[in-house]
Motif scaffolding. Structure first.
Motif, PDB file in Angstrom:
ATOM      1  N   LEU A  19      15.018  -5.786  36.817  1.00  0.00           N
ATOM      2  CA  LEU A  19      16.237  -6.549  36.557  1.00  0.00           C
ATOM      3  C   LEU A  19      15.901  -7.964  36.078  1.00  0.00           C
ATOM      4  O   LEU A  19      16.534  -8.482  35.144  1.00  0.00           O
ATOM      5  N   ASN A  20      14.886  -8.568  36.703  1.00  0.00           N
ATOM      6  CA  ASN A  20      14.471  -9.913  36.268  1.00  0.00           C
ATOM      7  C   ASN A  20      13.956  -9.899  34.829  1.00  0.00           C
ATOM      8  O   ASN A  20      14.236 -10.816  34.048  1.00  0.00           O
ATOM      9  N   THR A  22      14.820  -7.799  32.496  1.00  0.00           N
ATOM     10  CA  THR A  22      15.985  -7.604  31.628  1.00  0.00           C
ATOM     11  C   THR A  22      16.765  -8.905  31.463  1.00  0.00           C
ATOM     12  O   THR A  22      17.191  -9.262  30.358  1.00  0.00           O
ATOM     13  N   ASN A  23      16.945  -9.628  32.588  1.00  0.00           N
ATOM     14  CA  ASN A  23      17.661 -10.906  32.527  1.00  0.00           C
ATOM     15  C   ASN A  23      16.933 -11.915  31.630  1.00  0.00           C
ATOM     16  O   ASN A  23      17.558 -12.693  30.904  1.00  0.00           O
ATOM     17  N   LEU A  26      17.491 -10.911  28.086  1.00  0.00           N
ATOM     18  CA  LEU A  26      18.888 -11.194  27.753  1.00  0.00           C
ATOM     19  C   LEU A  26      19.087 -12.685  27.481  1.00  0.00           C
ATOM     20  O   LEU A  26      19.802 -13.075  26.548  1.00  0.00           O
ATOM     21  N   LEU A 250      20.913  -4.787  26.087  1.00  0.00           N
ATOM     22  CA  LEU A 250      20.425  -5.481  27.277  1.00  0.00           C
ATOM     23  C   LEU A 250      21.518  -5.667  28.317  1.00  0.00           C
ATOM     24  O   LEU A 250      21.250  -5.617  29.530  1.00  0.00           O
ATOM     25  N   GLN A 251      22.748  -5.890  27.869  1.00  0.00           N
ATOM     26  CA  GLN A 251      23.858  -6.010  28.827  1.00  0.00           C
ATOM     27  C   GLN A 251      24.061  -4.697  29.579  1.00  0.00           C
ATOM     28  O   GLN A 251      24.306  -4.694  30.795  1.00  0.00           O
ATOM     29  N   LYS A 253      21.688  -2.451  30.020  1.00  0.00           N
ATOM     30  CA  LYS A 253      20.496  -2.304  30.871  1.00  0.00           C
ATOM     31  C   LYS A 253      20.611  -3.173  32.117  1.00  0.00           C
ATOM     32  O   LYS A 253      20.176  -2.789  33.207  1.00  0.00           O
ATOM     33  N   GLN A 254      21.228  -4.355  31.941  1.00  0.00           N
ATOM     34  CA  GLN A 254      21.417  -5.242  33.087  1.00  0.00           C
ATOM     35  C   GLN A 254      22.346  -4.622  34.121  1.00  0.00           C
ATOM     36  O   GLN A 254      22.078  -4.673  35.340  1.00  0.00           O
ATOM     37  N   GLN A 255      23.422  -4.023  33.658  1.00  0.00           N
ATOM     38  CA  GLN A 255      24.363  -3.383  34.583  1.00  0.00           C
ATOM     39  C   GLN A 255      23.693  -2.240  35.330  1.00  0.00           C
ATOM     40  O   GLN A 255      23.879  -2.066  36.543  1.00  0.00           O
ATOM     41  N   GLY A 257      20.514  -2.014  35.918  1.00  0.00           N
ATOM     42  CA  GLY A 257      19.529  -2.606  36.827  1.00  0.00           C
ATOM     43  C   GLY A 257      20.170  -3.072  38.110  1.00  0.00           C
ATOM     44  O   GLY A 257      19.582  -2.941  39.192  1.00  0.00           O
TER      45      GLY A 257
END
Length: 277
Positions: A19-20, A22-23, A26, A250-251, A253-255, A257
């Motif tokens: 998640l980090n 990906t953030n 992003l 990426l958004q 993928k963030q969700q 994650g």
């Protein structure tokens, strides 16, 4: 074999790392969209940023070159305008001299022609002395050549030589006190003015050639600036269509994650079931 522990949640750690990451991606993508650049600072890509800065410096330096060329071109334009006026005055003076060479003229007519001739002669001096631009005059007595910048580091210059059109000089050979008051002086003046007309024409041709050279070089500098700016854009500008597509991915993928981390955090709760009777 995987170990179940309430002290260490390996799944949550992995989910958090992903998640980090990906953030972080992003954040970079959002920055590229906000700035329009994939290399906005040295920390994005030091080598590319340094190259881009060097080319920006060259492009901005060419603004000074353009200013120098424009000033030089204006000085030449003023000199050419005054030179054309001098040429026109000489044509009228030759006409007066030819008329005054007629031996059948009475004294009154000859005197009138002489006054007209002197007025035209004096006007040449006024045209030459007033042909200044920004304090520079290429055609007055004592004029010197001028130079304009031709490249970004100042090592190359365009030079324009002086063309002194003052009375009594090597180009305008009519003396400052020249007259046509007699048949003899009028006859001699025809040749003198004719020579001056030829000389002034050659001077204007040289100035015209230099003016054209300035125009051509100015056009080249403009194209060079455009090419440099385009080159810098190729190095640092972001492909916004590509970044937009990446942002949406990426958004998503963030969700996912966040959901994965939530699921991993719930795994420790399942251990409680092992102790229920």
């Amino acid at each position: 074999m995987a170990m179940n522990s309430v002290n260490t949640n390996v799944g949550a750690l992995v989910a958090l790392q992903n998640l980090n990451a990906t953030n972080s991606e992003l954040s970079k993508t959002q920055s590229r969209i906000n700035t329009g650049k994939k290399v906005a600072s040295a920390k994005d890509d030091g080598a590319t940023w340094a190259i881009a800065q060097s080319q920006r410096a060259n492009s901005q330096s060419l603004n000074a070159v353009q200013d120098s060329l424009n000033r030089g071109r204006s000085v030449i334009d003023v000199a050419v305008a005054a030179g054309e006026s001098v040429s026109d005055l000489l044509l009228s003076m030759k006409e007066k001299a030819l008329a005054a060479s007629d031996a059948s003229l009475d004294s009154t007519s000859r005197a009138a022609l002489n006054e007209d001739f002197k007025a035209l002669r004096d006007q040449i001096g006024k045209a030459v002395s007033n042909a200044d631009f920004n304090g520079t005059n290429l055609i007055k007595t004592g004029a010197t050549s001028i130079q304009a910048l031709a490249n970004a580091d100042g090592s190359s210059k365009l030079t324009v030589g002086a063309e002194v059109l003052a009375l009594g000089g090597s180009i305008v050979t009519v003396a400052a006190a020249g007259t046509i008051g007699t048949v003899t002086t009028a006859t001699a003046m025809i040749t003198t003015v004719g020579t001056s007309i030829t000389n002034v024409g050659a001077s204007l041709a040289r100035l015209g050639t230099k003016a054209k050279a300035f125009d051509l070089h100015s056009a080249f500098v403009t194209k060079l600036q455009d090419a440099l700016d385009a080159g810098v854009g190729n190095l640092v500008d972001a492909d916004l269509a590509k970044e937009s597509a990446k942002l949406q991915a990426l958004q998503t993928k963030q969700q996912l994650g966040v959901q994965a981390l939530s699921i991993a955090n719930q795994s420790s709760q399942s251990l409680l079931s092992l102790f229920r009777g």
